[in-house]
Design a protein around this motif. Structure first.
Motif, PDB file in Angstrom:
ATOM      1  N   ASP A   1       0.276  -1.503   0.822  1.00 45.60           N
ATOM      2  CA  ASP A   1      -0.224  -2.833   1.127  1.00 45.60           C
ATOM      3  C   ASP A   1      -1.018  -2.828   2.428  1.00 45.60           C
ATOM      4  OD1 ASP A   1      -0.408  -5.693   0.849  1.00 45.60           O
ATOM      5  OD2 ASP A   1       0.996  -5.786   2.538  1.00 45.60           O
ATOM      6  N   ALA A   2      -2.078  -3.613   2.449  1.00 41.18           N
ATOM      7  CA  ALA A   2      -2.957  -3.657   3.618  1.00 41.18           C
ATOM      8  C   ALA A   2      -2.195  -4.017   4.901  1.00 41.18           C
ATOM      9  CB  ALA A   2      -4.078  -4.661   3.371  1.00 41.18           C
TER      10      ALA A   2
ATOM     11  N   ARG B   1      -4.582  -1.619   0.138  1.00 35.75           N
ATOM     12  CA  ARG B   1      -5.208  -2.831  -0.395  1.00 35.75           C
ATOM     13  C   ARG B   1      -4.156  -3.930  -0.456  1.00 35.75           C
ATOM     14  NH1 ARG B   1      -7.806  -1.969  -5.717  1.00 35.75           N
ATOM     15  NH2 ARG B   1      -7.215  -4.053  -6.336  1.00 35.75           N
ATOM     16  N   PRO B   2      -4.575  -5.189  -0.553  1.00 33.45           N
ATOM     17  CA  PRO B   2      -3.572  -6.257  -0.625  1.00 33.45           C
ATOM     18  C   PRO B   2      -2.726  -6.076  -1.884  1.00 33.45           C
ATOM     19  CG  PRO B   2      -5.721  -7.158  -0.082  1.00 33.45           C
ATOM     20  CD  PRO B   2      -5.941  -5.724  -0.474  1.00 33.45           C
ATOM     21  N   LEU B   3      -1.447  -5.903  -1.702  1.00 29.98           N
ATOM     22  CA  LEU B   3      -0.558  -5.645  -2.838  1.00 29.98           C
ATOM     23  C   LEU B   3       0.656  -6.548  -2.826  1.00 29.98           C
ATOM     24  CD1 LEU B   3      -0.403  -1.741  -2.959  1.00 29.98           C
ATOM     25  CD2 LEU B   3      -1.301  -3.247  -4.739  1.00 29.98           C
TER      26      LEU B   3
ATOM     27  N   TYR C   1      -0.243   3.872  -3.373  1.00 30.05           N
ATOM     28  CA  TYR C   1      -0.931   2.653  -2.944  1.00 30.05           C
ATOM     29  C   TYR C   1      -0.072   1.960  -1.896  1.00 30.05           C
ATOM     30  CZ  TYR C   1      -3.557   3.198  -7.308  1.00 30.05           C
ATOM     31  OH  TYR C   1      -4.342   3.677  -8.321  1.00 30.05           O
TER      32      TYR C   1
ATOM     33  N   ASP D   1     -10.368 -12.190  -8.694  1.00 30.72           N
ATOM     34  CA  ASP D   1     -10.538 -10.751  -8.696  1.00 30.72           C
ATOM     35  C   ASP D   1     -11.404 -10.368  -9.878  1.00 30.72           C
ATOM     36  OD1 ASP D   1      -9.012  -8.333  -7.251  1.00 30.72           O
ATOM     37  OD2 ASP D   1      -9.663  -7.790  -9.260  1.00 30.72           O
TER      38      ASP D   1
ATOM     39  N   LYS E   1      -5.731 -12.224  -5.909  1.00 29.50           N
ATOM     40  CA  LYS E   1      -6.699 -11.906  -4.869  1.00 29.50           C
ATOM     41  C   LYS E   1      -6.218 -12.385  -3.494  1.00 29.50           C
ATOM     42  CE  LYS E   1     -11.261 -11.503  -3.677  1.00 29.50           C
ATOM     43  NZ  LYS E   1     -12.199 -10.435  -3.962  1.00 29.50           N
TER      44      LYS E   1
ATOM     45  N   LEU F   1      -5.540  -3.173 -10.614  1.00 30.48           N
ATOM     46  CA  LEU F   1      -5.932  -1.793 -10.326  1.00 30.48           C
ATOM     47  C   LEU F   1      -6.639  -1.143 -11.512  1.00 30.48           C
ATOM     48  CD1 LEU F   1      -2.752  -0.653  -8.371  1.00 30.48           C
ATOM     49  CD2 LEU F   1      -5.064  -0.873  -7.459  1.00 30.48           C
TER      50      LEU F   1
ATOM     51  N   GLU G   1      -4.726   4.694  -1.114  1.00 30.01           N
ATOM     52  CA  GLU G   1      -5.500   3.461  -0.974  1.00 30.01           C
ATOM     53  C   GLU G   1      -4.652   2.357  -0.351  1.00 30.01           C
ATOM     54  OE1 GLU G   1      -7.299   2.262  -4.664  1.00 30.01           O
ATOM     55  OE2 GLU G   1      -8.070   0.400  -3.779  1.00 30.01           O
TER      56      GLU G   1
ATOM     57  N   GLU H   1      -1.030  -0.976   6.940  1.00 31.86           N
ATOM     58  CA  GLU H   1      -2.013   0.024   7.359  1.00 31.86           C
ATOM     59  C   GLU H   1      -1.934   0.191   8.883  1.00 31.86           C
ATOM     60  OE1 GLU H   1      -5.982  -0.640   5.954  1.00 31.86           O
ATOM     61  OE2 GLU H   1      -6.582   1.395   6.520  1.00 31.86           O
TER      62      GLU H   1
ATOM     63  N   LYS I   1      -1.182  -8.323  -8.529  1.00 33.96           N
ATOM     64  CA  LYS I   1      -2.164  -7.509  -7.800  1.00 33.96           C
ATOM     65  C   LYS I   1      -2.202  -6.087  -8.362  1.00 33.96           C
ATOM     66  CE  LYS I   1      -2.591 -10.080  -3.471  1.00 33.96           C
ATOM     67  NZ  LYS I   1      -1.667 -11.205  -3.406  1.00 33.96           N
TER      68      LYS I   1
END
Ligand code: ATP
Ligand code: MG
Length: 570
Positions: free
Chosen positions: A352-353, A387-389, A350, A201, A238, A312, A385, A356, A308
Motif C-alpha cells: 500500500d502507498a 499503490r493505493p491498496l 504489492y 479506475d 480509486k 490490478l 509495486e 512506502e 482495489k
C-alpha cells in the motif's frame, strides 16, 4: 389524453419482489410491467417519460456535434472474436441461435457496441481529414446479468445511449472526452437528477482516465468516496485518504532483528504482548492471483481493499488457504512477512502507498512464532509495486484534510478514454498528412437511459408517490374531474392546455374522488387541477403543485398562467 382511453394500470400494492421505492413506484404508478426477470414492457406513462429523457440526451449529444446512428442489436460472433475482449464479455452475452443459417456463424445480442462501431469506422473513415468524429445511438442493450434486480436499475434488456469518439491523437481524444463529460453534466442537470461525478479506475481497460456519474443510493452496488463540499469524489476502487502519520519516529537504521513471539497470530496479539502498535506493524496477506501466490502488504491498522486488488487486472483472485500459504512460505497466517527470500514462492509483492518509505516496522518472519523488528520498506522488502491498496473509511480525512464520506451509489453514466485497443484489433486506421497510417484514438461514453429514469424516481418521491421533475414528467398537468356534470368544462380546459403545448392528462374515469386523488399523488404529475362543483360555483378550478399542501382557486381564464407559473417552479 384521456385516462379512460389509455392504459395506466395503477396498483395499490407493489409486488413483493420490488425492494426499493423507485422499483415499487415504477410498477405501482403503471409506468412499466415485468415480463421476465430484468425484462420490462414500457406502458404509456413510462414510455412518455423515457421519450422525454431521450430527447434531452439527443439534444445534448447533437449540441456536442455527436452523430446519431442506429446500430444493430444482432452482432456476428466473428466480429467479436476479432475484438480484444470476447472471452470476458461472453459471460453476459445472449447468444442468438437459430435453426438455419449455420454457415453464417453464430450471432449475439449486443451488450455494448465498441466492436461494431470500430468496424464501421474502419470501413468508412480513412483520412485525418475525416476526424474527429463522435458517433452515438440510443439503443436497446442485452446483458445476461447474474442478478437482475431493482426493476430497470439492473435489467437484462435496457436502453443505453452509447457514444464513441475517434481522434487523430491522444490530446484530440481528450477534447472529445471533455465535450462528452460536459454534455453529460447538462443531461443529468436538465433531467432533474443530482449526480456526483467520481474519478473512476480504468482497471484492465488501461485508458488514462475515466469518470462515473453516480447517484448516491442505499441499494447501489458500488461505493463512492467523497467530501461534502464536492472537492473530492472517487470510486472506492480509486479513493485515497490522507496518510495518517505514525506515532513513532520513522528513521531507524539497524538491521532487521528477529524476535520470538510465541502464540502471536494477530495484529492485536502483538500489540498486547509486545506493545507494538498496529500502525507500526505490516499486515501481510497472500492471495492467489490467476493461480500465482501474490503478497499484499498494508499497515497493521488498515484493511486490504479487494476492490482495489480487483483493479490490478487479474482475471481471478482469492485469498490463499492456510495450507497453500504454508506450502509457499513455510509459515502460517499471523507469522508472515516480506523480509528475506520469498521469491519465487511469491510471484509479486504489492504494498500500500501509505507504507512506502516507512522505517522501523514490525512484520512476521515466515516462521511460526517469530517476527522481525526494525524493518525498512525500502531496504528489507522487495516490493514490486506501491499503490493505493487499503480501504478508505468513512470519516477519515481526505488528502486536503476534509472528512471523507463513503456511500453506496449507482452509476448512471460513464465516460472512458479507451486509447487504441479496439482500433488496433479491428483495423480502424487513418492516414495522417504525410500518408502514414495510425490507429484512431478512441473514447467511449454510456448513459443507462432506463436506469437514469428510475434513478430520477428514486431521487424524487415521497410516501404517496412520484414527484416528477417537469422536464421528464409524462404529463405536465393532470386534470382531475370530480363531478361528471362538469365534464365538458374539463374537456375544454384539457384542449386549451394542449393547444398551449402543455402535455395534459384528463382523469375522466368514473371513480370516486378519493381514488383519483390517490392515483394523482402516485403518478406524480407536477401540476394538478381539480374541477368540482364547489370550486366551480366559487368561480373556477383548484390548482396545486404535486408537492403543495394547499390548493388555489383560479378562474378558468387564469388557469393557463397559473399552470405556467407552477411549472416554472417545479
Ligand atoms: P454496472 O457497473 O452498473 O454493471 P457497467 O459498468 O457494466 O455498469 P457500462 O458498460 O459502463 O456499465 O454501461 C454504461 C451504462 O449503462 C451504465 O453507466 C449504466 O447506467 C447502464 N447499465 C449498465 N448495465 C445495466 C443494466 N444491467 N441495466 C440497466 N442499465 C445498465
Ligand atoms: Mg461502467
Amino acid at each position: 389524453m384521456r385516462w379512460s382511453q389509455t392504459l395506466i394500470p395503477t396498483l395499490r400494492e407493489a409486488p413483493a419482489d420490488a425492494e426499493i421505492a423507485s422499483h415499487r413506484l415504477l410498477l405501482r404508478a403503471g409506468l412499466a410491467r415485468r415480463l421476465a426477470g430484468g425484462v420490462y414492457t414500457f406502458l404509456p406513462l413510462g414510455l412518455r417519460s423515457l421519450r422525454k429523457l431521450e430527447r434531452i440526451v439527443r439534444e445534448e449529444m447533437d449540441a456536442a456535434r455527436a452523430i446519431e446512428v442506429l446500430m444493430p442489436a444482432l452482432q456476428p460472433g466473428e466480429l467479436w472474436r476479432k475484438g480484444p475482449r470476447f472471452e470476458a464479455a461472453q459471460a453476459v452475452m445472449f447468444r442468438a441461435s437459430s435453426a438455419g443459417r449455420k454457415a453464417e456463424g453464430d450471432m449475439f445480442l449486443g451488450p455494448t457496441h465498441e466492436e461494431v462501431v470500430t468496424d464501421l469506422m474502419a470501413a468508412t473513415v480513412s483520412s485525418y481529414r475525416q476526424l474527429p468524429r463522435t458517433i452515438y445511438q440510443i439503443q436497446t442493450k442485452f446483458r445476461d446479468e447474474i442478478r437482475p434486480r431493482f426493476g430497470l436499475m439492473r435489467a437484462r434488456e435496457f436502453v443505453m445511449k452509447d457514444a464513441y469518439s475517434f481522434d487523430v491523437s491522444e490530446s484530440a481524444a481528450d477534447d472529445s472526452y471533455r465535450a462528452m463529460y460536459e454534455a453529460y453534466r447538462r443531461i443529468f442537470a436538465r433531467a432533474g437528477l443530482t449526480t456526483m461525478i467520481v474519478e473512476a479506475d480504468t482497471g484492465v481497460m488501461g485508458g488514462s482516465f475515466s469518470h462515473e456519474f453516480s447517484v448516491p443510493c442505499e441499494i447501489g452496488e458500488s461505493e463512492i468516496v467523497f467530501t461534502e463540499d464536492g472537492s473530492y469524489a472517487a470510486t472506492i476502487e480509486k479513493a485515497v485518504a490522507r496518510p495518517e502519520p505514525r506515532a513513532r519516529p520513522t528513521a531507524t537504521t539497524p538491521a532487521p532483528e528477529k524476535f520470538a513471539t510465541p502464540g502471536v497470530t494477530t495484529i492485536e496479539d502483538l500489540d498486547r504482548s509486545h506493545g507494538v502498535a498496529a500502525r507500526d506493524q505490516i499486515k501481510t496477506l497472500v492471495y492467489l492471483c490467476d493461480s500465482k501466490p501474490c503478497m499484499f502488504l498494508v499497515r497493521g491498522d488498515h484493511q486490504l481493499s479487494e476492490a482495489k486488488v480487483a483493479t490490478l487486472g487479474f482475471a481471478e483472485f482469492r485469498p490463499a488457504t492456510p495450507e497453500e500459504i504454508f506450502a509457499a512460505l513455510g509459515a502460517h497466517p499471523g507469522s508472515l512477512g516480506g523480509v528475506g527470500k520469498i521469491k519465487p514462492a511469491i510471484s509479486r509483492v504489492y504494498a500500500d502507498a501509505d507504507i512506502e518509505g516507512q522505517e522501523g516496522m514490525v512484520t512476521g518472519a515466515n516462521e511460526d512464532g517469530f517476527h522481525f523488528r526494525n524493518v525498512s520498506l525500502a531496504r528489507d522488502i522487495a516490493v514490486d509495486e506501491f499503490r493505493p491498496l487499503r480501504e478508505v473509511r468513512d470519516g477519515e480525512p481526505s488528502i486536503d484534510g476534509k472528512p471523507l464520506r463513503v456511500r453506496r451509489a449507482i452509476e448512471v453514466g460513464h465516460v472512458f478514454k479507451l486509447g487504441t485497443k479496439y482500433s488496433e484489433a479491428l483495423g480502424a486506421q487513418f492516414l495522417d498528412e504525410h500518408g502514414k497510417s495510425h490507429p484512431m484514438f478512441m473514447g467511449c461514453y454510456g448513459i443507462g437511459v432506463t436506469r437514469t429514469l428510475q434513478a430520477i424516481i428514486e431521487q424524487h418521491h415521497d410516501a404517496d408517490g412520484i414527484i416528477w421533475p417537469a422536464a421528464v414528467a409524462p404529463f405536465h398537468v393532470l386534470i382531475t374531474l370530480v363531478d361528471a356534470s362538469l365534464a365538458h368544462h374539463a374537456e375544454e380546459l384539457h384542449d386549451l392546455l394542449e393547444a398551449a403545448n402543455f402535455d395534459t392528462l384528463l382523469d375522466d374515469r368514473p371513480e370516486r374522488p378519493g381514488v383519483k386523488f390517490k392515483d394523482a399523488d402516485l403518478i406524480g404529475i407536477p401540476v394538478r387541477i381539480t374541477i368540482g362543483e364547489r370550486s366551480w360555483k366559487a368561480g373556477g378550478v383548484e390548482i396545486k403543485a404535486r408537492t403543495a399542501k394547499e390548493k388555489t382557486l383560479v378562474p378558468i381564464a387564469g388557469a393557463l398562467d397559473a399552470v405556467r407559473d407552477l411549472l416554472a417552479r417545479s
